[in-house]
Scaffold this motif. Structure first.
Motif, PDB file in Angstrom:
ATOM      1  N   SER A   1      32.019 -48.073  24.820  1.00 17.82           N
ATOM      2  CA  SER A   1      32.685 -49.217  25.320  1.00 17.82           C
ATOM      3  C   SER A   1      33.602 -50.112  24.421  1.00 17.82           C
ATOM      4  N   ASN A   2      33.475 -50.157  23.091  1.00 18.61           N
ATOM      5  CA  ASN A   2      34.553 -50.864  22.568  1.00 18.61           C
ATOM      6  C   ASN A   2      35.530 -49.991  21.793  1.00 18.61           C
ATOM      7  N   LEU A   3      35.405 -48.493  22.034  1.00 15.48           N
ATOM      8  CA  LEU A   3      36.116 -47.574  21.284  1.00 15.48           C
ATOM      9  C   LEU A   3      37.886 -47.788  21.515  1.00 15.48           C
ATOM     10  N   LYS A   4      38.540 -47.894  20.732  1.00 16.75           N
ATOM     11  CA  LYS A   4      39.830 -47.981  20.698  1.00 16.75           C
ATOM     12  C   LYS A   4      40.684 -46.780  19.834  1.00 16.75           C
ATOM     13  N   HIS A   5      40.143 -46.293  18.839  1.00 16.16           N
ATOM     14  CA  HIS A   5      40.577 -45.076  18.075  1.00 16.16           C
ATOM     15  C   HIS A   5      39.492 -44.113  18.196  1.00 16.16           C
ATOM     16  N   LEU A   6      39.875 -42.712  18.405  1.00 17.12           N
ATOM     17  CA  LEU A   6      39.051 -41.739  18.617  1.00 17.12           C
ATOM     18  C   LEU A   6      39.997 -40.621  17.914  1.00 17.12           C
ATOM     19  N   GLU A   7      39.014 -39.978  17.092  1.00 16.19           N
ATOM     20  CA  GLU A   7      39.630 -38.668  16.104  1.00 16.19           C
ATOM     21  C   GLU A   7      38.463 -37.559  16.483  1.00 16.19           C
ATOM     22  N   LEU A   8      38.917 -36.604  17.083  1.00  9.09           N
ATOM     23  CA  LEU A   8      37.784 -35.252  17.364  1.00  9.09           C
ATOM     24  C   LEU A   8      38.313 -34.265  16.440  1.00  9.09           C
ATOM     25  N   LYS A   9      37.369 -33.681  15.604  1.00  6.03           N
ATOM     26  CA  LYS A   9      37.739 -32.495  14.701  1.00  6.03           C
ATOM     27  C   LYS A   9      37.044 -31.332  15.342  1.00  6.03           C
ATOM     28  N   SER A  10      37.560 -30.211  15.213  1.00  4.54           N
ATOM     29  CA  SER A  10      37.129 -29.048  15.837  1.00  4.54           C
ATOM     30  C   SER A  10      35.637 -28.608  15.192  1.00  4.54           C
ATOM     31  N   SER A  11      34.749 -28.105  16.044  1.00  2.66           N
ATOM     32  CA  SER A  11      33.471 -27.850  15.376  1.00  2.66           C
ATOM     33  C   SER A  11      33.386 -26.488  14.700  1.00  2.66           C
ATOM     34  N   VAL A  12      34.743 -25.784  14.830  1.00  9.17           N
ATOM     35  CA  VAL A  12      34.828 -24.474  14.048  1.00  9.17           C
ATOM     36  C   VAL A  12      35.037 -24.900  12.717  1.00  9.17           C
ATOM     37  N   ARG A  13      35.635 -25.665  12.204  1.00  2.00           N
ATOM     38  CA  ARG A  13      35.871 -26.333  10.988  1.00  2.00           C
ATOM     39  C   ARG A  13      34.610 -26.655   9.929  1.00  2.00           C
ATOM     40  N   HIS A  14      33.637 -27.499  10.844  1.00  2.00           N
ATOM     41  CA  HIS A  14      32.615 -28.012  10.012  1.00  2.00           C
ATOM     42  C   HIS A  14      31.264 -26.971  10.535  1.00  2.00           C
ATOM     43  N   CYS A  15      31.464 -25.700  11.104  1.00  2.00           N
ATOM     44  CA  CYS A  15      30.411 -25.159  11.535  1.00  2.00           C
ATOM     45  C   CYS A  15      29.895 -24.197  10.582  1.00  2.00           C
ATOM     46  N   ILE A  16      28.677 -23.864  10.099  1.00  2.00           N
ATOM     47  CA  ILE A  16      28.029 -23.020   9.241  1.00  2.00           C
ATOM     48  C   ILE A  16      27.811 -21.744   9.747  1.00  2.00           C
ATOM     49  N   VAL A  17      27.594 -21.695  11.143  1.00  2.67           N
ATOM     50  CA  VAL A  17      27.437 -20.652  12.128  1.00  2.67           C
ATOM     51  C   VAL A  17      28.349 -20.429  13.145  1.00  2.67           C
ATOM     52  N   PRO A  18      28.866 -19.124  13.029  1.00  5.85           N
ATOM     53  CA  PRO A  18      30.300 -19.101  13.851  1.00  5.85           C
ATOM     54  C   PRO A  18      29.795 -19.146  15.427  1.00  5.85           C
ATOM     55  N   PRO A  19      30.588 -20.065  15.963  1.00 15.53           N
ATOM     56  CA  PRO A  19      30.275 -20.632  17.276  1.00 15.53           C
ATOM     57  C   PRO A  19      30.536 -19.417  18.295  1.00 15.53           C
ATOM     58  N   GLN A  20      29.759 -19.211  19.471  1.00 13.60           N
ATOM     59  CA  GLN A  20      30.145 -18.233  20.433  1.00 13.60           C
ATOM     60  C   GLN A  20      31.235 -18.704  21.422  1.00 13.60           C
ATOM     61  N   GLN A  21      31.070 -20.013  21.844  1.00 15.70           N
ATOM     62  CA  GLN A  21      32.252 -20.837  22.335  1.00 15.70           C
ATOM     63  C   GLN A  21      32.608 -21.901  21.900  1.00 15.70           C
ATOM     64  N   ASN A  22      33.651 -22.337  21.957  1.00 17.69           N
ATOM     65  CA  ASN A  22      33.893 -23.926  21.575  1.00 17.69           C
ATOM     66  C   ASN A  22      33.353 -24.814  22.526  1.00 17.69           C
ATOM     67  N   VAL A  23      32.364 -25.550  22.149  1.00 16.96           N
ATOM     68  CA  VAL A  23      31.752 -26.736  22.956  1.00 16.96           C
ATOM     69  C   VAL A  23      32.697 -27.893  22.815  1.00 16.96           C
ATOM     70  N   ASP A  24      33.558 -28.241  21.975  1.00 18.80           N
ATOM     71  CA  ASP A  24      34.297 -29.428  21.923  1.00 18.80           C
ATOM     72  C   ASP A  24      35.028 -29.692  23.061  1.00 18.80           C
ATOM     73  N   TRP A  25      35.601 -28.665  23.712  1.00 19.73           N
ATOM     74  CA  TRP A  25      36.271 -28.847  25.098  1.00 19.73           C
ATOM     75  C   TRP A  25      35.264 -29.162  26.339  1.00 19.73           C
ATOM     76  N   LEU A  26      34.096 -28.489  26.122  1.00 20.36           N
ATOM     77  CA  LEU A  26      33.293 -28.465  27.166  1.00 20.36           C
ATOM     78  C   LEU A  26      32.733 -30.127  27.363  1.00 20.36           C
ATOM     79  N   LEU A  27      32.815 -30.741  26.134  1.00 18.04           N
ATOM     80  CA  LEU A  27      32.200 -32.106  26.257  1.00 18.04           C
ATOM     81  C   LEU A  27      33.360 -32.899  26.082  1.00 18.04           C
ATOM     82  N   PHE A  28      34.555 -32.624  26.128  1.00 19.91           N
ATOM     83  CA  PHE A  28      35.920 -33.445  25.802  1.00 19.91           C
ATOM     84  C   PHE A  28      35.805 -34.335  27.058  1.00 19.91           C
ATOM     85  N   PRO A  29      35.992 -33.902  28.278  1.00 19.60           N
ATOM     86  CA  PRO A  29      36.180 -34.933  29.516  1.00 19.60           C
ATOM     87  C   PRO A  29      35.027 -35.901  29.432  1.00 19.60           C
ATOM     88  N   GLN A  30      33.770 -35.800  29.275  1.00 13.41           N
ATOM     89  CA  GLN A  30      32.680 -36.694  29.294  1.00 13.41           C
ATOM     90  C   GLN A  30      33.056 -37.841  28.076  1.00 13.41           C
TER      91      GLN A  30
END
Length: 436
Positions: free
Chosen positions: A297-326
């Motif tokens: 509710s107070n958020l003014k500035h949001l920085e989203l970083k790709s899960s690929v860069r920080h993931c130790i297990v290769p993802p099968q799909q990019n969940v970043d965009w699946l949660l992005f609208p929410q």
């Protein structure tokens, strides 16, 4: 030298010379004693002492003799900083303790200790210490069994390399005015809790290489302004809990979680920092797209970083965009959005409703990716088509040749924009930039 051959450096006041010598490593400051009789003991009044096991110390005996000699001659009554850094040699625990005792005797304000063998009983009752930083090396020994009373300590920095049963709570409870806490640790035992009940704490940073493998983390930090977490939330433990009692003053939060065995735990942490005005986060692998997220509710500035860069297990799909609208839907006051990292928009599903922030508050967008042209054009098109009050959109491409960048700029011109006042800035990998 002045025109009349007067040594202007040597006639400086003693306190000025002491300050100058305090700015250099101690082994160099001591060397000035050979310049003249005037300089022989100038270094003994330095307020900073800095010891390490690099050249010119050829063996451990030489190092110990040098440090013992310096401390015996030091005349200062208020030591600003004392640094012991041993990466190659292993001074005995008794010697390290003796040197720290001397620093306590000299009323040390800031202490840095990096050693394999540490025993700090006298330090934990130091009445003058304001900043403590120590590095505990893998394979060494660290003893924190004594009672701790550090009434003026404001900054605590702890780095633990290798497995350890060390728990920061043992020190934290003895620091009643602590303001900044930095922890860089491997996972601890599963039978311990981290109880951060620190009313004065303003800055908390936690980095973990193997996860926080503990039963429970309790956050009662009413004055906390900034929170930073990077690493895994858990390793082999499924029962960890994150309990937020009070983080009502939080302004900025960074939550870069590269792995979590428990989606519930990840959401619990997110709920605890949801009140921040500025948030930088990544979404780890294994978080499902339908997980309920908190309201920001107070958020003014949001920085989203790709899960690929920080993931130790290769993802099968990019969940970043699946949660992005929410995430956008739950951030009604969002003004600035930054999306950073390489990802694939194949999992992108355009929402049926436009989030409130895109209609009323979102003013700037920054999109940085090495695969922008081929992989992320759908998301960028969605943002430009629906952000009605957008003023600037900045696109950064890191690896494309010039002809690809020009082709991308051409494609940008074809994208419809909801805001008639939006300026689009493109920065290419070859220092090429353009405004559209």
């Amino acid at each position: 030298m002045a025109p009349n051959n007067v040594d202007r450096l040597s006639i400086l006041p003693e306190e000025v010379l002491s300050h100058v010598l305090s700015l250099m490593p101690t082994k160099y400051a001591v060397r000035t004693s050979i310049l003249s009789k005037r300089w022989r003991y100038s270094w003994t009044s330095v307020t900073n002492l800095d010891f390490d096991d690099h050249h010119p110390f050829h063996d451990l005996h030489c190092l110990k003799t040098f440090i013992d000699r310096i401390l015996s001659l030091c005349k200062t009554t208020q030591l600003n900083s004392f640094r012991l850094s041993f990466g190659e040699m292993w001074p005995p625990k008794s010697s390290v303790s003796k040197w720290i005792n001397e620093a306590v005797r000299l009323n040390v304000s800031e202490l840095y200790v990096k050693a394999n063998l540490i025993d700090l009983p006298s330090l934990f009752t130091c009445m003058t210490l304001m900043k403590l930083s120590f590095v505990y090396n893998e394979g060494g020994y660290c003893n924190f069994t004594s009672s701790i009373d550090l009434p003026f300590l404001k900054t605590l920095i702890i780095t633990i390399f290798g497995p350890s049963s060390f728990n920061a709570s043992k020190i934290i409870h003895g620091c009643p005015v602590l303001e900044s806490l930095f922890l860089d640790i491997d996972c601890g035992g599963n039978d311990e809790d981290y109880n951060f009940n620190i009313p004065t704490l303003k800055h908390l940073e936690i980095r973990t290489r193997k996860g926080l493998g503990v039963n429970q983390v309790v956050m009662n930090l009413p004055d906390l302004e900034s929170f930073y977490f990077q690493g895994s939330l858990s390793s082999n433990y499924m029962t960890s809990r994150f309990v937020t009692v009070d983080m009502s003053s939080l302004v900025s939060a960074t939550f870069l979680c590269n792995y979590s065995r428990s989606t519930e735990l990840w959401v619990e942490v997110l709920k605890g920092i949801a009140g921040a005005k500025s948030l930088s986060m990544s979404i780890p692998y294994m978080v499902p797209p339908n997980v309920p997220l908190p309201n920001f509710s107070n958020l003014k500035h949001l920085e989203l970083k790709s899960s690929v860069r920080h993931c130790i297990v290769p993802p099968q799909q990019n969940v970043d965009w699946l949660l992005f609208p929410q995430i956008l839907e739950n951030s009604p006051e969002l003004e600035h959005l930054c999306i950073e990292g390489d990802s694939d928009d194949s999992g992108w599903i355009e929402p049926q409703c436009v989030p409130i922030c895109m209609l009323k508050s979102l003013r700037t967008i920054k999109f940085e990716s090495g695969q922008l042209w081929k992989s992320n054009i759908k998301i960028l098109a969605y943002l430009l088509r629906n952000a009605e009050v957008l003023k600037t959109a900045t696109i950064v491409s890191r690896i494309f040749p010039l002809e690809e960048e020009m082709r991308f700029c051409t494609e940008l011109l074809k994208l419809p924009r909801a805001s008639r006042y939006c300026e689009t800035h493109f920065h290419g990998s070859l220092s090429h930039s353009a405004s559209i």
